[in-house]
Design a protein around this motif. Structure first.
Motif, PDB file in Angstrom:
ATOM      1  N   THR A 128       0.822  -1.218   0.000  1.00  0.00           N
ATOM      2  CA  THR A 128       0.000   0.000   0.000  1.00  0.00           C
ATOM      3  C   THR A 128       0.857   1.271   0.000  1.00  0.00           C
ATOM      4  N   GLU A 129       2.140   1.129   0.284  1.00  0.00           N
ATOM      5  CA  GLU A 129       3.017   2.302   0.377  1.00  0.00           C
ATOM      6  C   GLU A 129       4.434   1.816   0.099  1.00  0.00           C
ATOM      7  N   ASP A 130       5.088   2.358  -0.947  1.00  0.00           N
ATOM      8  CA  ASP A 130       6.371   1.762  -1.345  1.00  0.00           C
ATOM      9  C   ASP A 130       7.582   2.687  -1.188  1.00  0.00           C
ATOM     10  N   THR A 131       7.427   3.742  -0.362  1.00  0.00           N
ATOM     11  CA  THR A 131       8.537   4.695  -0.201  1.00  0.00           C
ATOM     12  C   THR A 131       9.857   3.999   0.134  1.00  0.00           C
ATOM     13  N   ARG A 132       9.799   3.037   1.054  1.00  0.00           N
ATOM     14  CA  ARG A 132      11.055   2.400   1.471  1.00  0.00           C
ATOM     15  C   ARG A 132      11.697   1.600   0.334  1.00  0.00           C
ATOM     16  N   ILE A 133      10.871   1.021  -0.539  1.00  0.00           N
ATOM     17  CA  ILE A 133      11.450   0.275  -1.665  1.00  0.00           C
ATOM     18  C   ILE A 133      12.128   1.268  -2.612  1.00  0.00           C
ATOM     19  N   ARG A 134      11.424   2.358  -2.912  1.00  0.00           N
ATOM     20  CA  ARG A 134      12.011   3.395  -3.783  1.00  0.00           C
ATOM     21  C   ARG A 134      13.321   3.918  -3.191  1.00  0.00           C
ATOM     22  N   ALA A 135      13.310   4.133  -1.865  1.00  0.00           N
ATOM     23  CA  ALA A 135      14.493   4.716  -1.208  1.00  0.00           C
ATOM     24  C   ALA A 135      15.682   3.757  -1.208  1.00  0.00           C
ATOM     25  N   SER A 136      15.418   2.465  -1.413  1.00  0.00           N
ATOM     26  CA  SER A 136      16.518   1.479  -1.380  1.00  0.00           C
ATOM     27  C   SER A 136      17.234   1.391  -2.733  1.00  0.00           C
ATOM     28  N   ILE A 137      16.613   1.929  -3.773  1.00  0.00           N
ATOM     29  CA  ILE A 137      17.136   1.687  -5.121  1.00  0.00           C
ATOM     30  C   ILE A 137      18.468   2.378  -5.445  1.00  0.00           C
ATOM     31  N   PRO A 138      18.700   3.620  -4.989  1.00  0.00           N
ATOM     32  CA  PRO A 138      20.006   4.222  -5.314  1.00  0.00           C
ATOM     33  C   PRO A 138      21.205   3.368  -4.885  1.00  0.00           C
ATOM     34  N   ALA A 139      21.147   2.780  -3.698  1.00  0.00           N
ATOM     35  CA  ALA A 139      22.275   1.950  -3.236  1.00  0.00           C
ATOM     36  C   ALA A 139      22.450   0.735  -4.148  1.00  0.00           C
TER      37      ALA A 139
END
Ligand code: 3PG
Length: 393
Positions: free
Chosen positions: A31-42
């Motif tokens: 329902t909320e994917d901010t943390r997945i998006r935030a993991s992508i740069p690394a």
């Protein structure tokens, strides 16, 4: 990231601990994917550097050693694949070995399913460390936990370092709390003083202004001798609230107490709302928001702050009749030139509701971890990385 930039990650096995603990509905949809998006740069950084990339996270609080489908990171793998535009295979039972080629990524199943993860058992930590050449912790949201993938592996991996998200979170918190541009204002709101007492006590030594809201403000109003009717409050914490106010006053700082409030007779979206002076709250009134005069005064102060730390809405902002206080403060934060940092689930919901995400200086991905930093605690997962860095120079 330095290792990647220096070309040292090429052909290396990089193990990234991310916090992909995202909310799902009953059908298992994210329902909320901010943390997945935030993991992508690394992840991208490691892939671009030519590393063989393993990523893991916990999801929820499963029973160790007992796989249940609802504990699987499968929905996360799917979303990550969509966001990255490439396959993200999910690997079960990975502790004894992982097959992944340079330039490829695999997601390792929920790390809390491994026996010994929660209690950080050395045997598990050593096995996980043996999977990689470089361990990257990028899980700020789990940095307050000393578990196998957040602490133990960092002790034993050949190289252990912080990823870009963890570094950005720590930098923003340092800028806000350790070296703030003053005046430093903090908004600490929510239903209970008891859950945020350590934060209030810790901030009382640092901030120039401590704005309280919600049930927390009710307890402070009571401590200031004001009537609060049948509002949510914790009378057994009056002395604690008084001590916070006294500590602030002794430093020439203040806890502004609301001078007007919005009250209703019941807790409901359609309950008729009335603005009252804080001195006029009746016995059957329930305070559900700060009043317009208080909101305007606080908003003006926030606009001239140098730094703002925001945790918690000051009223029942989910109900239109009681959202004004939170909305006015959100607008003031957006318009202020202060460096602002916000964290916590309700706060993020308010930021989304009022569309001010671009104007807030930094929005934390941490829940409990963000609160522990406000409490003045050290984050064990970051601490061990600092120890490793200190040992290597
Ligand atoms: C969080 O959601 O706050 C983090 O992912 C930590 O989860 P935990 O409280 O289960 O350790």
């Amino acid at each position: 990231s330095d290792l990647c930039a220096q070309g040292k990650a090429r052909n290396q096995r990089v193990f990234i601990r991310a916090d992909l603990n995202v909310p799902q509905d009953d059908a298992g949809n994210i329902t909320e994917d901010t943390r997945i998006r935030a993991s992508i740069p690394a992840i991208r950084m490691a892939l671009d550097a030519g590393a063989a990339v393993m990523v893991t996270s916990h999801l929820g609080r499963p029973t160790e050693g007992e796989f249940k489908p609802e504990d699987s990171l499968a929905p996360v793998a799917k979303r990550m694949a969509e966001l990255m535009g490439r396959d993200v295979p999910l690997v079960a039972n990975w502790v004894d070995g992982v097959q992944v080629a340079p330039g490829q990524i695999v997601l390792l199943e929920n790390c809390r399913l491994n026996v010994g993860e929660k209690k950080n058992k050395e045997e598990l930590a050593r096995k996980m460390a043996a999977l990689c050449d470089i361990f990257v912790n990028d899980a700020f949201g789990t940095a307050h936990r000393a578990e196998g993938t957040t602490y133990g592996i960092a002790q034993f991996a050949p190289i252990a370092c912080a990823g870009p998200l963890l570094s950005a979170e720590i930098d923003a918190l340092t800028k806000a709390l350790a070296q703030p541009q003053r005046p430093l204002s903090a908004i600490v709101a929510g239903s209970k003083v008891s859950t945020k007492l350590t934060i209030l006590q810790s901030l009382a030594d640092k901030v120039d202004q401590l704005i309280v809201g919600g049930g927390i403000a009710n307890t402070f109003m009571l401590a200031a001798g004001l009537p609060i009717g049948k509002s949510l409050a914790e009378p057994d914490l009056l002395d604690a609230a008084k001590a916070v106010m006294a500590a602030m006053k002794a430093r020439g700082a203040e806890v502004p107490i609301p001078t007007d409030v919005v009250v209703a007779k019941t807790f409901a979206a359609d309950a008729p709302a009335t603005v009252k002076a804080a001195t006029d709250v009746a016995a059957d009134d329930m305070i559900l928001d700060i009043g317009p005069e208080t909101a305007a005064r606080l908003a003006a102060q926030l606009k001239s702050a140098g730094t703002i730390v925001w945790n918690g809405p000051v009223g029942v902002f989910e109900f239109a009749a009681f959202e004004n206080g939170t909305k006015q403060l959100a607008k003031a934060i957006a318009e202020s030139s202060a460096f602002s940092i916000a964290g916590g689930g309700d706060t993020l919901a308010a930021i989304a509701k009022y569309g001010i995400d671009k104007q807030v200086g930094y929005i934390s991905t941490g829940g409990g971890a963000f609160l522990e930093v406000l409490e003045g605690k050290k984050l064990p997962a970051f601490d061990i990385l600092e120890q490793r860095a200190a040992a290597s120079v």
